[in-house]
Design an enzyme around this catalytic site. Structure first.
Site, PDB file in Angstrom:
ATOM      1  N   HIS A  68       0.834  -1.192   0.000  1.00 29.97           N
ATOM      2  CA  HIS A  68       0.000   0.000   0.000  1.00 29.97           C
ATOM      3  C   HIS A  68       0.872   1.247   0.000  1.00 29.97           C
ATOM      4  O   HIS A  68       2.054   1.201   0.367  1.00 29.97           O
ATOM      5  CB  HIS A  68      -0.938  -0.014   1.202  1.00 29.97           C
ATOM      6  CG  HIS A  68      -2.008  -1.055   1.103  1.00 29.97           C
ATOM      7  ND1 HIS A  68      -3.127  -1.086   1.918  1.00 29.97           N
ATOM      8  CD2 HIS A  68      -2.137  -2.129   0.271  1.00 29.97           C
ATOM      9  CE1 HIS A  68      -3.893  -2.110   1.591  1.00 29.97           C
ATOM     10  NE2 HIS A  68      -3.316  -2.764   0.593  1.00 29.97           N
TER      11      HIS A  68
ATOM     12  N   GLU B 234       0.844   3.843   1.927  1.00 30.30           N
ATOM     13  CA  GLU B 234       1.341   4.185   3.257  1.00 30.30           C
ATOM     14  C   GLU B 234       2.526   3.298   3.636  1.00 30.30           C
ATOM     15  O   GLU B 234       3.511   3.766   4.222  1.00 30.30           O
ATOM     16  CB  GLU B 234       0.224   4.019   4.297  1.00 30.30           C
ATOM     17  CG  GLU B 234      -1.034   4.828   3.977  1.00 30.30           C
ATOM     18  CD  GLU B 234      -2.076   4.031   3.209  1.00 30.30           C
ATOM     19  OE1 GLU B 234      -3.260   4.204   3.513  1.00 30.30           O
ATOM     20  OE2 GLU B 234      -1.694   3.247   2.319  1.00 30.30           O
TER      21      GLU B 234
END
Length: 376
Positions: free
Chosen positions: A304, A306
């Site tokens: 992801h 993040e």
């Protein structure tokens, strides 16, 4: 602030200018017509800041904003005679006339702390020199075609003539032989700059489908045209735009997500979702789960956004007081890692299906979660 209003015929451009002048204290400014239609044939009838040494047509000098100050009101140019105030119909404050765009640019730059508005920068060529100034805003005003036609039915123009005139004004002409009707007559015209060519310079769009000027003004109040972030984005808007830009690097087949890790308003790392380094890209089949039409038992192998930003920074570089900007609210898996690496605040824009679970975990861990919405 200097606002240039552009738009289609009968869209309400003058009404927006009227709002800025009467309700927000803007000073209207106009350009002397270069085609003789306004009738200012000699310098003696030109009103404006014509000072010793001024070049009326070309001025390439640059000014530092550290050297600029707004003069007292008495230093403002004299107003144009009422007879030249056709566009404002006498409802606006009497506008100040300038002999050329160069003189206008020089004047508003010197007086950048005064609010100005104009309807006379109508083409991309006229607008572009002003876009280099940090106080300049281009507002486009439009309305549904039929609504605009009904607003000018008293002029005697037919719907077909109105549509053809709109096409000429908005799209320009590539064929000089095309006929452009206006006020019941057919005139042969040459190619002209199109309004659509300036679309990339527009900062704000106003759709005026309202039945009254008062309703339009109420809408403008809600839009908050004078929001300073329209000229210079705040830190949240700045980092969120960078997160959105980072998301465009993603090739994940399910969704594009970007993240920016920040400490003390300095970027530590960026990230976007996708397969790990050295693995086939998601859009090339690298992740079977993302490429399937429905969820499968296969584990998703995409990192992801993040996660990528946190891995890029590392625990030591995250440090105290780090803020993570993400264009989409973090999922539960990323929430755990964000907490573990010491991030103290998360700012997001778009919702995700796990918002409530993520929010609860962030709250328990003492991490601030905020949603940022850009101005409409």
């Amino acid at each position: 602030m200097f606002i240039a209003i552009v738009g289609t015929r009968s869209s309400g451009k003058s009404s927006v200018a009227q709002y800025l002048v009467e309700k927000k204290g803007f000073l209207p400014v106009k350009l002397m017509a270069q085609n003789g239609q306004l009738g200012f044939p000699d310098q003696s009838t030109i009103y404006g800041p014509i000072e010793d040494g001024d070049d009326l047509y070309v001025d390439d000098r640059r000014l530092s904003f550290l050297q600029m100050t707004s003069p007292p009101t008495s230093a403002l140019p004299s107003p144009v005679p009422d007879s030249a105030d056709a566009d404002f119909r006498g409802t606006l404050a009497r506008p100040h006339l300038f002999p050329s765009p160069a003189v206008l640019l020089r004047y508003v730059t010197r007086n950048w702390q005064t609010n100005f508005v104009t309807l006379d920068l109508r083409t991309k060529a006229l607008l572009e020199p002003f876009t280099t100034r940090p106080f300049f805003l281009v507002v486009s005003v439009d309305a549904p075609l039929l609504t605009r036609f009904k607003r000018c039915e008293d002029s005697g123009i037919s719907l077909e003539e109105f549509v053809r005139e709109h096409d000429y004004h908005y799209y320009g002409m590539s064929d000089a032989s095309l006929e452009t009707p206006r006020r019941g007559t057919i005139e042969r015209t040459t190619a002209r700059p199109s309004l659509s060519s300036a679309n990339d310079l527009v900062n704000l769009h106003v759709i005026n489908s309202f039945d009254s000027v008062q309703t339009l003004h109420s809408h403008l109040d809600r839009m908050n045209l004078l929001d300073p972030e329209r000229l210079r984005p705040g830190w949240d808007a700045y980092f969120m735009q960078l997160a959105t830009l980072a998301s465009r690097r993603s090739n994940c087949m399910k969704r594009r997500v970007g993240a920016i890790l920040v400490r003390n308003k300095r970027i530590l790392a960026t990230g976007y979702n996708g397969t790990p380094r050295g693995v086939l890209n998601c859009n090339e089949g690298g992740c079977s789960r993302c490429n399937s039409a429905s969820d499968t038992s296969d584990e998703c192998v995409c990192l992801h956004a993040e996660e990528n930003a946190l891995l890029e920074a590392g625990r030591e570089r995250v440090g105290d007081g780090a803020v993570l900007y993400c264009n989409t609210c973090p999922c539960l898996k990323c929430t755990i890692k964000i907490i573990q690496t010491g991030v103290k605040e998360v700012v997001y824009n778009l919702s995700y299906k796990m918002d409530d679970s993520s929010a609860a975990l962030f709250h328990e861990a003492g991490v601030v979660l905020r949603r940022h919405a850009t101005p409409a």
